[in-house]
Design an enzyme around this catalytic site. Structure first.
Site, PDB file in Angstrom:
ATOM      1  N   SER A  30       0.629  -0.990  -0.040  1.00  0.00           N
ATOM      2  CA  SER A  30      -0.029  -0.067  -0.135  1.00  0.00           C
ATOM      3  C   SER A  30       0.870   1.192  -0.125  1.00  0.00           C
ATOM      4  CB  SER A  30      -0.898   0.001   1.225  1.00  0.00           C
ATOM      5  OG  SER A  30      -1.788  -0.827   1.194  1.00  0.00           O
ATOM      6  N   HIS A  61      -2.937   0.267  -4.443  1.00  0.00           N
ATOM      7  CA  HIS A  61      -2.058  -0.659  -5.154  1.00  0.00           C
ATOM      8  C   HIS A  61      -2.247  -0.636  -6.732  1.00  0.00           C
ATOM      9  CE1 HIS A  61      -2.517  -2.523  -1.388  1.00  0.00           C
ATOM     10  NE2 HIS A  61      -1.588  -3.239  -1.653  1.00  0.00           N
ATOM     11  N   HIS A  83      -4.170  -9.953  -2.201  1.00  0.00           N
ATOM     12  CA  HIS A  83      -4.296 -10.441  -0.652  1.00  0.00           C
ATOM     13  C   HIS A  83      -5.077 -11.394  -0.137  1.00  0.00           C
ATOM     14  CE1 HIS A  83      -3.044  -6.212  -0.773  1.00  0.00           C
ATOM     15  NE2 HIS A  83      -2.573  -6.285   0.459  1.00  0.00           N
ATOM     16  N   TYR A  85      -7.343 -11.759   2.041  1.00  0.00           N
ATOM     17  CA  TYR A  85      -8.634 -11.274   2.079  1.00  0.00           C
ATOM     18  C   TYR A  85      -9.399 -11.073   0.767  1.00  0.00           C
ATOM     19  CZ  TYR A  85      -6.784  -6.327   1.316  1.00  0.00           C
ATOM     20  OH  TYR A  85      -6.172  -5.431   0.876  1.00  0.00           O
ATOM     21  N   GLU A  86      -9.040 -10.919  -0.240  1.00  0.00           N
ATOM     22  CA  GLU A  86      -9.810 -11.023  -1.478  1.00  0.00           C
ATOM     23  C   GLU A  86     -10.460 -12.376  -1.903  1.00  0.00           C
ATOM     24  OE1 GLU A  86      -7.589  -8.795  -4.736  1.00  0.00           O
ATOM     25  OE2 GLU A  86      -5.992  -8.852  -3.365  1.00  0.00           O
ATOM     26  N   ALA A 113       2.080  -1.500   4.676  1.00  0.00           N
ATOM     27  CA  ALA A 113       1.977  -0.553   5.574  1.00  0.00           C
ATOM     28  C   ALA A 113       1.318  -1.476   6.599  1.00  0.00           C
ATOM     29  CB  ALA A 113       0.936   0.302   4.998  1.00  0.00           C
ATOM     30  N   MET A 211      -2.077  -7.247   6.883  1.00  0.00           N
ATOM     31  CA  MET A 211      -2.516  -8.238   6.423  1.00  0.00           C
ATOM     32  C   MET A 211      -2.012  -8.886   5.215  1.00  0.00           C
ATOM     33  SD  MET A 211      -6.393  -6.001   6.020  1.00  0.00           S
ATOM     34  CE  MET A 211      -6.820  -5.125   7.657  1.00  0.00           C
ATOM     35  N   SER A 212      -0.577  -8.843   5.355  1.00  0.00           N
ATOM     36  CA  SER A 212      -0.078  -9.204   3.930  1.00  0.00           C
ATOM     37  C   SER A 212       1.331  -9.782   4.281  1.00  0.00           C
ATOM     38  CB  SER A 212       0.117  -8.224   2.846  1.00  0.00           C
ATOM     39  OG  SER A 212       1.211  -7.339   3.247  1.00  0.00           O
ATOM     40  N   ASN A 235      -0.235   3.900  10.847  1.00  0.00           N
ATOM     41  CA  ASN A 235      -1.361   4.126  11.827  1.00  0.00           C
ATOM     42  C   ASN A 235      -0.926   3.477  13.285  1.00  0.00           C
ATOM     43  OD1 ASN A 235      -2.430   1.844  10.219  1.00  0.00           O
ATOM     44  ND2 ASN A 235      -3.429   1.619  12.152  1.00  0.00           N
ATOM     45  N   HIS A 247      -8.593   3.402   5.687  1.00  0.00           N
ATOM     46  CA  HIS A 247      -7.681   2.843   4.636  1.00  0.00           C
ATOM     47  C   HIS A 247      -7.035   4.151   4.082  1.00  0.00           C
ATOM     48  CE1 HIS A 247      -5.573   0.755   1.708  1.00  0.00           C
ATOM     49  NE2 HIS A 247      -6.136   1.095   0.632  1.00  0.00           N
TER      50      HIS A 247
HETATM   51  N1  HPA Z   1      -4.190  -3.442  11.124  1.00  0.00           N
HETATM   52  C1  HPA Z   1      -4.319  -4.305   9.985  1.00  0.00           C
HETATM   53  N2  HPA Z   1      -3.647  -3.988   8.945  1.00  0.00           N
HETATM   54  C2  HPA Z   1      -3.168  -2.659   8.778  1.00  0.00           C
HETATM   55  C3  HPA Z   1      -3.273  -1.651   9.806  1.00  0.00           C
HETATM   56  C4  HPA Z   1      -3.855  -2.191  11.075  1.00  0.00           C
HETATM   57  O1  HPA Z   1      -3.729  -1.234  11.909  1.00  0.00           O
HETATM   58  N3  HPA Z   1      -2.667  -0.655   9.211  1.00  0.00           N
HETATM   59  C5  HPA Z   1      -2.301  -0.965   7.969  1.00  0.00           C
HETATM   60  N4  HPA Z   1      -2.577  -2.234   7.611  1.00  0.00           N
END
Ligand code: HPA
Length: 272
Positions: A30, A61, A83, A85-86, A113, A211-212, A235, A247
């Site tokens: 990301s 992406h 990913h 989750y897709e 990220a 998530m990756s 974050n 996001h």
């Molecule tokens: N959690 C999960 N995946 C993420 C986060 C998060 O806080 N930030 C960026 N990808």
């Protein structure tokens, strides 16, 4: 995973992608997409032009492969990833890794990220991934064993190659950036975590969540590549502050960090 699928997708790449060994393969997560300085573009392939592969579907992406030269190094850049989750097959998730192997890459840098759990982290910090927790509870190596990919039960005691982590660390120090050597916990997503989950993952040793990366790292290490992992803390994770997660925030943080990401990748390439 089925070799046949990779064979089909490999057909979308021009021969020049395979004619010389790639020095470094980079998977750009990301917002990392534009963090590259290229002397010469050797080849570009849009993911949408790879039959049966499809585009990267997430905002931030780009969905493009770029083979380029920087100095005397040949670099394969995967701008965007698929990913878990897709709901796509593992073949699509680890596709950049398998294509990199076919291009002769010995080194791979996986970027992402991530949400910061360790209280020492602030948004905008880097984390050099030293180890991971696979909370996806699934694994791309499940299924028929392909001997080309190495052992059936690969060792996972050093997924992230120490020498590559040290190169990242040297770069961070030289450039004066903030970075922690940390543990990345991979969750399936796509929902962000609850505060209770984040608290639990923190107690179990996670410094960041995302998530990756972990499926790709497992696969790349199993098949014998040197692996480096680098997170940008976009974050603070749920419950670390009271702010809800979005996001947009992830994209904005990586937008701001772009010059630093670029400098760090450059430094890594120079020292490799
Ligand atoms: N959690 C999960 N995946 C993420 C986060 C998060 O806080 N930030 C960026 N990808």
């Amino acid at each position: 995973m089925q070799i046949k699928k990779f064979d089909e997708w490999a057909g979308a790449f021009p021969d020049k992608c395979f004619e010389r060994e790639v020095d470094l393969s980079i998977v750009l997560g990301s917002g990392w997409g534009e963090a590259l300085e290229m002397d010469e573009v050797i080849s570009r392939v849009a993911y949408s032009d790879i039959p049966g592969f499809g585009e990267a579907t997430v905002q931030g992406h780009a969905g493009e492969f770029i083979l380029y030269r920087r100095g005397n190094k040949r670099v394969a850049a995967w701008c965007g990833r698929r990913h878990f989750y897709e709901g796509v097959e593992w073949e699509k998730v680890v596709f950049p890794v398998e294509m990199s192997r076919r291009m002769g890459a010995k080194n791979i840098l996986l970027t992402n990220a991530a949400g910061g759990i360790n209280p020492a982290l602030k948004a905008g910090d880097f984390v050099i991934i030293r180890d991971h927790l696979n909370f996806m509870f699934d694994n791309p190596l499940i299924g028929p064993h392909n001997p080309e990919w190495g052992a059936r039960f690969p060792d996972m005691s050093e997924v992230y190659t120490r020498r590559l982590s040290e190169i990242l660390r040297a770069g961070v120090n030289r450039l004066g950036f903030r970075a922690l050597d940390g543990v990345y916990a991979a969750l399936t997503g796509p929902g962000y975590e609850t505060p209770a989950e984040i608290k639990a993952y923190g107690r179990l040793g996670a410094d960041v969540v995302g998530m990756s990366t972990v499926p790709e790292a497992i696969f790349a290490h199993a098949i014998g590549m040197n692996v480096a992992g680098l997170s940008l803390v976009s974050n603070l994770a749920a419950g670390i502050t009271n702010a809800p997660l979005s996001h947009r925030e992830v994209i904005e943080a990586s937008e701001q960090a772009k010059p630093r990401m670029r400098a760090l990748i450059e430094d890594f390439l120079d020292r490799l």
